[in-house]
Design an enzyme around this catalytic site. Structure first.
Site, short mmCIF file in Angstrom:
data_model
loop_
_atom_site.label_atom_id
_atom_site.label_comp_id
_atom_site.label_asym_id
_atom_site.label_seq_id
_atom_site.Cartn_x
_atom_site.Cartn_y
_atom_site.Cartn_z
N SER A 182 0.64 -2.01 -0.15
CA SER A 182 -0.21 0.33 -0.39
C SER A 182 0.75 1.22 0.30
O SER A 182 1.55 1.33 -0.61
CB SER A 182 -1.01 0.07 1.08
OG SER A 182 -2.16 0.92 1.22
N ASP A 289 -9.30 -5.22 -5.09
CA ASP A 289 -8.61 -3.92 -5.01
C ASP A 289 -9.10 -2.27 -5.42
O ASP A 289 -9.28 -3.10 -6.78
CB ASP A 289 -6.66 -4.37 -4.61
CG ASP A 289 -6.56 -2.63 -4.35
OD1 ASP A 289 -7.69 -1.59 -3.81
OD2 ASP A 289 -5.02 -2.26 -4.09
N HIS A 319 -7.95 -5.69 -1.25
CA HIS A 319 -5.94 -4.60 -0.50
C HIS A 319 -5.87 -4.93 0.95
O HIS A 319 -7.11 -5.12 1.44
CB HIS A 319 -6.81 -3.20 -0.54
CG HIS A 319 -5.90 -2.46 -1.08
ND1 HIS A 319 -4.90 -1.47 -1.45
CD2 HIS A 319 -5.22 -1.71 0.33
CE1 HIS A 319 -4.00 -0.61 -1.07
NE2 HIS A 319 -4.53 -0.81 -0.27
#
Length: 346
Positions: A182, A289, A319
């Site tokens: 991320s 995601d 995600h």
């Protein structure tokens, strides 16, 4: 939930001004609150986050915390496997945690568990680094701190007599990889492009590759997956509503998501044609995601610019799946994918 408070320079400037009591401007998951006078409150209790409860203690890995930037009191956690052959040098994986630049630490059990797995199963020396968080320290603070990690590592490689004992004994500085999930994936790109363009010296260490797990990029123009998540509203937990808020907290005040810290192709970013030495890259894209379209576009643009990039999709995953479930089947496969990349490259 107990809270700890910190005061930013903006808050200090307005203190005692006699204005109305500060109000909450942004409340991010109940963990970070930004007040109208610039004050930031952080929850000491992180139970609102999906933290794992148990981290196995029987993995053949030892770890310790090391200060890499005394000026900002920044640390990293160093992991090395205990089951490798004596004298065998291992690749070095420099890992930056996620949290949208606003939340997180290598001490959180989820990130600790992931680093343990990577060290044991690649195997590798893993350096899981903290960095300054927003909104107290807005971007590019996190990027600057990541560069400091690599400057520290370069000194370790250049001065083996004075290097950390674990690194001197176990690290192969010719096989250094930058990795992150991320926001950490965003940082990994930043390091790779800075080094690839000659703006970040690492010699005698060598950056052998870049691993970006669901990298956290942004932009003002919505992708289809971002627009669908926005329309779903707050019901999509790891979605556009939350990510927009965290960009507001992380970017310089007044900046849009087309700031170069968010959008790797925005004006002000390092031009890709100048990053001749951009290392081979592995990019992981979970099917569910919200950023999947943006990540796919990133990979397509990088390939068009002649960069060696592999995109690996994970069906049915969202995600941060490795962070939320570091011992699941998908995470098992992710470890295998990263191990292949570290061992064999592209």
């Amino acid at each position: 939930m107990s809270l700890s408070s910190s005061t930013t320079p903006a808050a200090a400037a307005s203190a005692g001004s006699g204005s109305e009591p500060p109000r909450v401007v942004e409340d991010c998951l109940g963990v970070v609150q930004l007040l109208s006078d610039g004050t930031v409150t952080r929850a000491a209790d992180l139970s609102a986050l999906p933290l794992i409860s148990d981290v196995p203690s029987d993995l053949p890995v030892q770890w310790k915390d090391v200060v890499y930037d005394a000026t900002h009191s920044l640390r990293l956690r160093m992991y090395r496997p205990t089951s490798t052959s004596e004298g065998k040098k291992l690749p070095v994986l420099v890992y930056f945690h996620g949290g949208s630049f606003c939340i997180g630490s290598f001490e959180i059990p989820n990130f600790h568990a992931g680093a343990l797995r990577l060290a044991a199963e690649l195997p590798a020396v893993v350096l899981s680094a903290d960095y300054r968080l927003a909104p107290e320290h807005r971007l590019p603070a996190a990027h600057d701190d990541a560069e400091s990690v690599f400057s520290w590592l370069r000194i370790q490689a250049a001065e083996p007599a004075g290097a950390d004992t674990w690194l001197a004994e176990s690290a192969d500085f010719d096989r250094v990889f930058v990795c992150g999930d991320s926001a950490g994936g965003n940082i990994a790109h930043h390091i790779a492009v800075k080094h690839g363009s000659g703006r970040l010296a690492l010699a005698p260490a060598r950056l052998a590759g870049c691993v970006m797990l669901w990298p956290y990029f942004g932009g003002e123009e919505r992708t289809p997956s971002e627009a669908a998540s926005r329309d779903a509203g707050a019901g999509d937990f790891m979605g556009t509503v939350l990510f927009d808020q965290m960009w507001r907290l992380a970017l310089p005040v007044g900046a849009t998501r087309d700031h170069q810290a968010a959008n790797p192709f925005a004006p002000g970013s390092v031009p890709l044609h100048e990053a001749d030495a951009f290392p081979p890259a592995l990019v992981v894209e979970p099917e569910k995601d919200v950023l999947r379209d943006r990540v796919a576009d990133y990979v397509a643009r990088m390939k068009a610019a002649g960069k060696r990039v592999e995109l690996v999709a994970f069906a049915g995953q969202g995600h941060g799946f490795f962070v939320f479930e570091p011992w699941g089947e998908a995470s098992d496969e992710l470890i295998r994918v990263i191990r292949r990349f570290v061992r064999c490259g592209l």
